[in-house]
Scaffold this active site. Structure first.
Site, PDB file in Angstrom:
ATOM      1  N   GLY A  83      70.953  50.698  41.302  1.00  0.00           N
ATOM      2  CA  GLY A  83      69.867  49.776  41.029  1.00  0.00           C
ATOM      3  C   GLY A  83      70.313  48.340  41.146  1.00  0.00           C
ATOM      4  N   GLY A  84      69.356  47.423  41.001  1.00  0.00           N
ATOM      5  CA  GLY A  84      69.683  46.014  41.099  1.00  0.00           C
ATOM      6  C   GLY A  84      70.547  45.525  39.956  1.00  0.00           C
ATOM      7  N   ASP A 112      55.872  46.564  38.470  1.00  0.00           N
ATOM      8  CA  ASP A 112      56.646  47.093  39.601  1.00  0.00           C
ATOM      9  C   ASP A 112      56.184  48.509  39.947  1.00  0.00           C
ATOM     10  OD1 ASP A 112      58.486  46.957  41.662  1.00  0.00           O
ATOM     11  OD2 ASP A 112      60.165  47.651  40.437  1.00  0.00           O
TER      12      ASP A 112
END
Length: 516
Positions: free
Chosen positions: A18-19, A146
């Site tokens: 993930g980020g 999101d």
């Protein structure tokens, strides 16, 4: 990290990068529970950003741990260890909507609509959700910000769960967003979110619209350019009219295309104002489509019964009147079986003449046929619920959809008998709808608890069948066999489950032997 112990959880596999960190699969040391362990790698970020990242991670833990809805992923635990933050969440054994679209391509409306309704149900809950934040303050309403196919997870029973509330926005709050920070995924962002304006529940509705535009068509309304630049995507969302689904998919019902396109309106005031409003619009569409389909079938059936081909009606009337003649009814001239077939067309009687006995017989037969058609109409209008018929003997009218009637249970309502008949003839979607309708109308009945339990069992069983069919369509016969086997275990008498299992095993054998 694999096989390491973090808290009470042993890491068994890496799931995604993930980020903010890595997502792992883990298993509780003492409980039979598989989980998702989400980590944040603070050391990968500049010290000035770390406080903001920690605050967002803590916010996700506090908010999502309080969410308790069938269509949202649960958070079990949050803790820190070795300078890292860890979030332990429910593990969904299945795939994301993104993976389903990638494997299968565009979804048929019959598959996409149930998923859309579940997504809206989960968001409706979140948008009205009351909870406390990490500082103990009370809030109402959570905006996801999101929503995209990758954040909609599907389990083995076809149930959808919304995940990744890491960038949630508390309704009315602006302190968690730094200047220049615009969370979300640009291909699914609302115009107001791209512009950095205040967002509310209607922003999530726009993102759901983009998501299911893609699910139905297999393409985004504003796809990235060949260079990967986000500028054209952002310009599309903020300035351009998206290609109409009715044009992209000419075979898609216009009313359904309109349902999706309304969610993609640039002006939030022109969209659905709440997830519940969109859900209600879908329900009205489904009822209208079902009624329209029934009407078409009824019209076709009545046309076939009341106005059959001339030669068929002539032969039938001639045969029946001839049979009556042999029982004492004198056949009339022009209706005898010895007369050439071309002369059998009935001729209207002269004005003011008395009808012949053969004419009365023909009229009686036609009346019975019309009565049968009308009775069929009311059966369809009542969605298959049996109707009491008179004792007048009549020739039965064959119907392709006719199913054997289950033996009635003494004291059982007509509504429940119809539901059980649908269940016994393996029309599970019909049975589920009928049982649900019964529970809505009879919530306080003595048998409501038993019916609710039976309904849950049918839904679980039917879920195995549905997901197995998806696996079969994708050519993953091993996974299909697992779900068909689970369906057979739940209901050993099911012909659908047994035939599906046999088909999956046959395809597996064929694949191993190189047979296509």
């Amino acid at each position: 990290m694999i096989n390491q112990l973090i808290g009470n959880y042993r890491i068994t596999a890496a799931l995604a990068e993930g980020g903010m960190g890595t997502v792992y699969r883990g298993r509780h040391q003492n409980l039979p529970r598989d989980v998702v362990v989400k980590t944040i790698r603070l050391s990968s970020f500049h010290p000035r950003d770390q406080d903001q990242l920690k605050a967002r991670f803590v916010r996700e833990a506090y908010v999502q741990s309080q969410l308790d809805h069938p269509n949202t992923v649960r958070v079990y635990e949050f803790f820190t260890a070795e300078e890292n933050y860890y979030l332990v969440m429910e593990f969904i054994d299945g795939m994301s909507l993104r993976e389903l679209i990638q494997r299968r391509g565009a979804l048929e409306p019959v598959h996409a609509l149930p998923l859309l309704k579940q997504a809206l149900s989960g968001l409706s809950y979140a948008h009205k959700f009351s909870y406390v934040d990490e500082s103990g303050r009370s809030h109402t309403g959570v905006i996801h910000r999101d929503i995209k196919p990758a954040n909609l997870l599907l389990d083995g029973l076809g149930r959808l769960k919304i995940t990744d509330f890491g960038i949630v926005k508390v309704t009315g709050e602006s302190g968690m967003t730094q200047t220049g920070f615009n969370p979300g995924t640009v291909e699914y962002m609302s115009p107001e979110q791209i512009r950095g304006l205040e967002v509310d529940a209607r922003s999530d509705i726009y993102s759901v619209g983009v998501t299911f535009y893609e699910a139905l068509s297999g393409q985004l309304p504003f796809p990235p350019s060949d260079t990967g630049s986000a500028y054209e995507v952002m310009r599309g969302h903020t300035e351009l009219t998206p290609p109409s689904l009715a044009e992209v998919l000419p075979d898609l019902p216009a009313a359904l295309a309109k349902l999706i396109m309304r969610a993609l309106e640039k002006d939030p005031a022109r969209r659905y104002q709440t997830a519940d409003e969109w859900l209600n619009a879908i329900t009205e569409y489904e009822h209208g489509a079902e009624k329209s389909q029934r009407t078409e079938v009824i019209a076709a059936a009545m046309t076939e019964v009341v106005n059959p081909p001339t030669e068929v009606l002539t032969e039938e009337l001639a045969g029946r009147v001839g049979a009556r003649g042999s029982q004492g009814v004198e056949p009339q001239v022009g209706m005898s079986q010895d007369v050439p077939e071309t002369q059998l067309t009935p001729t209207p009687p002269p004005p003011k003449s008395t009808p012949s006995r053969a004419g009365l017989a023909a009229l009686g037969i036609a009346s019975l046929l019309i009565m049968a058609a009308i009775a069929g109409y009311f059966v369809w209008q009542r969605k298959g619920v049996p109707v009491e018929t008179s004792s007048v003997p009549a020739q039965p009218v064959a119907s392709p959809s006719a199913m054997p009637t289950a033996p009635p249970v003494v004291g059982e309502s007509v509504q429940l008998r119809a539901a059980r008949e649908a269940e016994e003839t393996e029309r599970y979607a019909d049975a589920i709808r009928m049982y649900e309708d019964y529970l809505v109308a009879n919530a306080l009945a003595a048998d409501a608890t038993a019916i609710a339990k039976r309904l849950a069992e049918i839904k679980a069983f039917n879920g195995h069948l549905e997901i197995a069919r998806v696996w079969m369509d994708q050519g993953d016969f091993r996974e299909a066999r697992k779900d068909y086997a689970a369906a057979v275990k739940a209901r050993p008498s099911s012909k659908l489950a047994k035939s599906g299992l046999a088909a999956a095993e046959a395809r597996l054998i064929g694949a191993s032997a190189g047979i296509r």
